[in-house]
Enzyme design. Structure first.
Site, PDB file in Angstrom:
ATOM      1  N   ASP A  21       7.062 -18.668   2.844  1.00 30.49           N
ATOM      2  CA  ASP A  21       7.227 -17.481   3.691  1.00 30.49           C
ATOM      3  C   ASP A  21       6.687 -17.719   5.099  1.00 30.49           C
ATOM      4  O   ASP A  21       5.747 -18.490   5.284  1.00 30.49           O
ATOM      5  CB  ASP A  21       6.513 -16.290   3.027  1.00 30.49           C
ATOM      6  CG  ASP A  21       6.981 -14.954   3.576  1.00 30.49           C
ATOM      7  OD1 ASP A  21       8.036 -14.911   4.241  1.00 30.49           O
ATOM      8  OD2 ASP A  21       6.285 -13.954   3.339  1.00 30.49           O
ATOM      9  N   ARG A  25       8.364 -15.354  11.521  1.00 26.46           N
ATOM     10  CA  ARG A  25       7.209 -15.159  12.398  1.00 26.46           C
ATOM     11  C   ARG A  25       6.872 -16.432  13.175  1.00 26.46           C
ATOM     12  O   ARG A  25       6.489 -16.386  14.337  1.00 26.46           O
ATOM     13  CB  ARG A  25       5.998 -14.692  11.576  1.00 26.46           C
ATOM     14  CG  ARG A  25       6.019 -13.193  11.289  1.00 26.46           C
ATOM     15  CD  ARG A  25       5.095 -12.834  10.170  1.00 26.46           C
ATOM     16  NE  ARG A  25       5.674 -13.166   8.869  1.00 26.46           N
ATOM     17  CZ  ARG A  25       5.001 -13.172   7.736  1.00 26.46           C
ATOM     18  NH1 ARG A  25       3.715 -12.887   7.740  1.00 26.46           N
ATOM     19  NH2 ARG A  25       5.611 -13.459   6.612  1.00 26.46           N
ATOM     20  N   ASN A  69      16.943 -10.831  -0.350  1.00 27.16           N
ATOM     21  CA  ASN A  69      17.271 -11.437   0.947  1.00 27.16           C
ATOM     22  C   ASN A  69      18.746 -11.248   1.338  1.00 27.16           C
ATOM     23  O   ASN A  69      19.107 -11.393   2.499  1.00 27.16           O
ATOM     24  CB  ASN A  69      16.923 -12.939   0.971  1.00 27.16           C
ATOM     25  CG  ASN A  69      15.434 -13.216   1.008  1.00 27.16           C
ATOM     26  OD1 ASN A  69      14.976 -14.238   0.502  1.00 27.16           O
ATOM     27  ND2 ASN A  69      14.658 -12.317   1.608  1.00 27.16           N
TER      28      ASN A  69
HETATM   29  C1  IPE Z   1      10.173 -13.871  -0.420  1.00 32.55           C
HETATM   30  O1  IPE Z   1       9.955 -13.761   0.951  1.00 32.55           O
HETATM   31  C2  IPE Z   1      11.442 -14.602  -0.678  1.00 32.55           C
HETATM   32  C3  IPE Z   1      11.465 -16.015  -0.273  1.00 32.55           C
HETATM   33  C4  IPE Z   1      10.462 -16.701   0.207  1.00 32.55           C
HETATM   34  C5  IPE Z   1      12.722 -16.682  -0.498  1.00 32.55           C
HETATM   35  P1  IPE Z   1      10.350 -12.435   1.734  1.00 32.55           P
HETATM   36  O2  IPE Z   1       9.918 -12.633   3.143  1.00 32.55           O
HETATM   37  O3  IPE Z   1      11.776 -12.110   1.524  1.00 32.55           O
HETATM   38  O4  IPE Z   1       9.452 -11.347   1.002  1.00 32.55           O
HETATM   39  P2  IPE Z   1       8.967  -9.914   1.443  1.00 32.55           P
HETATM   40  O5  IPE Z   1      10.203  -9.124   1.754  1.00 32.55           O
HETATM   41  O6  IPE Z   1       8.109 -10.075   2.647  1.00 32.55           O
HETATM   42  O7  IPE Z   1       8.211  -9.397   0.281  1.00 32.55           O
HETATM   43  C1  IPE Z   2      10.867 -17.214   4.441  1.00 28.56           C
HETATM   44  O1  IPE Z   2      10.570 -16.826   5.746  1.00 28.56           O
HETATM   45  C2  IPE Z   2      12.286 -17.653   4.263  1.00 28.56           C
HETATM   46  C3  IPE Z   2      13.110 -16.730   3.481  1.00 28.56           C
HETATM   47  C4  IPE Z   2      12.688 -15.610   2.947  1.00 28.56           C
HETATM   48  C5  IPE Z   2      14.503 -17.107   3.289  1.00 28.56           C
HETATM   49  P1  IPE Z   2      10.946 -15.403   6.298  1.00 28.56           P
HETATM   50  O2  IPE Z   2      12.330 -15.463   6.852  1.00 28.56           O
HETATM   51  O3  IPE Z   2      10.711 -14.356   5.293  1.00 28.56           O
HETATM   52  O4  IPE Z   2       9.909 -15.249   7.504  1.00 28.56           O
HETATM   53  P2  IPE Z   2       9.066 -13.968   7.891  1.00 28.56           P
HETATM   54  O5  IPE Z   2       8.358 -13.507   6.665  1.00 28.56           O
HETATM   55  O6  IPE Z   2      10.029 -12.955   8.394  1.00 28.56           O
HETATM   56  O7  IPE Z   2       8.138 -14.450   8.939  1.00 28.56           O
HETATM   57 MG    MG Z   3       9.098 -13.242   4.782  1.00 27.96          MG
END
Ligand code: IPE
Ligand code: IPE
Ligand code: MG
Length: 247
Positions: A21, A25, A69
């Site tokens: 994750d 950001r 997602n």
């Molecule tokens: C969880 O991350 C899913 C993956 C890392 C693929 P998200 O960024 O989607 O989770 P939430 O929405 O912050 O809980």
């Molecule tokens: C994780 O990073 C990747 C996926 C969930 C596919 P994010 O895209 O959730 O990044 P943040 O949480 O918005 O920073």
């Molecule tokens: Mg995320």
């Protein structure tokens, strides 16, 4: 340079799961688009696979795309899907060289046909590799997995292949997408969020949870080892007393 981790090789988690994750950001902090963050996540993936296989982790599961997602902007979803296709193609050689057996869990039938095809190819090309099993959670949601499991078990009951009184924890384990994996010993989540986000709920029942503020694109081999060392400093009691464990 060869990094020598102060790790106890006799206490390596069998199964490590990572919620990768913080890509968005990370990119935002650089004034870039979210997709730039996803594109820069591959080094972290590579280093985690390498670190895990170096110390003898037998199963590594990466949360790459959740059922939730799909609700992201179409542009981002499309970019993630094409990144998946490109990286699978590009990494095949490295998987072969390092004995990585690729596996996937989730609603794979929901992925674009092209992604399904490339994924199937990589899975079948790497199926004889035995060093580490790398499971990609794609269009994965633990609740969806549990619903799917209940449906499959119910079918067997209806068809008289299984009696209700025969259903136990093993029945559930054997019908989950993760039927071929040991239960999760260590779950790592990057980016500072401290939640599970619908990942491996059943499988993590007794996992050690490790949260780090590092954003996924910055995650490196040494951060993976930090998590392992923290894991090794925990006492896993499984309901028993500390005295019972140390006896
Ligand atoms: C969880 O991350 C899913 C993956 C890392 C693929 P998200 O960024 O989607 O989770 P939430 O929405 O912050 O809980
Ligand atoms: C994780 O990073 C990747 C996926 C969930 C596919 P994010 O895209 O959730 O990044 P943040 O949480 O918005 O920073
Ligand atoms: Mg995320």
């Amino acid at each position: 340079m060869d990094k020598k981790p102060p790790i106890n090789l006799h206490n390596i988690p069998k199964h490590v799961a990572i919620i990768m994750d913080g890509n968005g950001r990370w990119a935002k902090s650089k004034g870039m688009s979210r997709v730039f963050g996803h594109k820069n996540a591959l080094t972290a993936v590579r280093q985690s696979v390498e670190a895990a296989s170096k110390i003898g982790v037998k199963a590594l599961t990466l949360y790459a795309f959740s059922t939730e997602n799909w609700n992201r902007p179409k542009l981002e979803v499309d970019a993630l899907m094409s990144l998946l296709i490109h990286s699978l193609k590009n990494e095949l050689e490295t998987f072969q060289k390092n004995g990585v057996c690729v596996n996937a869990i989730g609603g794979i039938e929901n992925l674009p046909i092209k992604a399904q095809k490339v994924l199937k190819g990589v899975i079948s090309d790497t199926q004889n590799n035995t060093r580490i099993i790398l499971t990609l959670a794609l269009s994965y949601g633990s609740r969806e997995e549990i619903v799917n499991t209940i449906k499959n078990i119910s079918k067997k009951v209806v068809n008289n292949e299984l009696l209700i009184k025969e259903i136990d924890e093993n029945t559930i384990n054997n019908h989950l997408y993760t039927f071929n994996l040991p239960e999760v010993d260590l779950m790592i989540r990057t980016s500072g969020e401290q939640r599970i986000s619908n990942f491996l709920l059943w499988q993590m029942a007794y996992a050690e949870l490790y949260f780090t503020d590092i954003l996924w694109p910055d995650f490196r081999e040494e951060h993976f080892y930090d998590a392992i060392i923290e894991y090794q400093n925990r006492e896993r009691r499984f309901g028993k007393t500390s005295e019972q464990i140390t006896e």
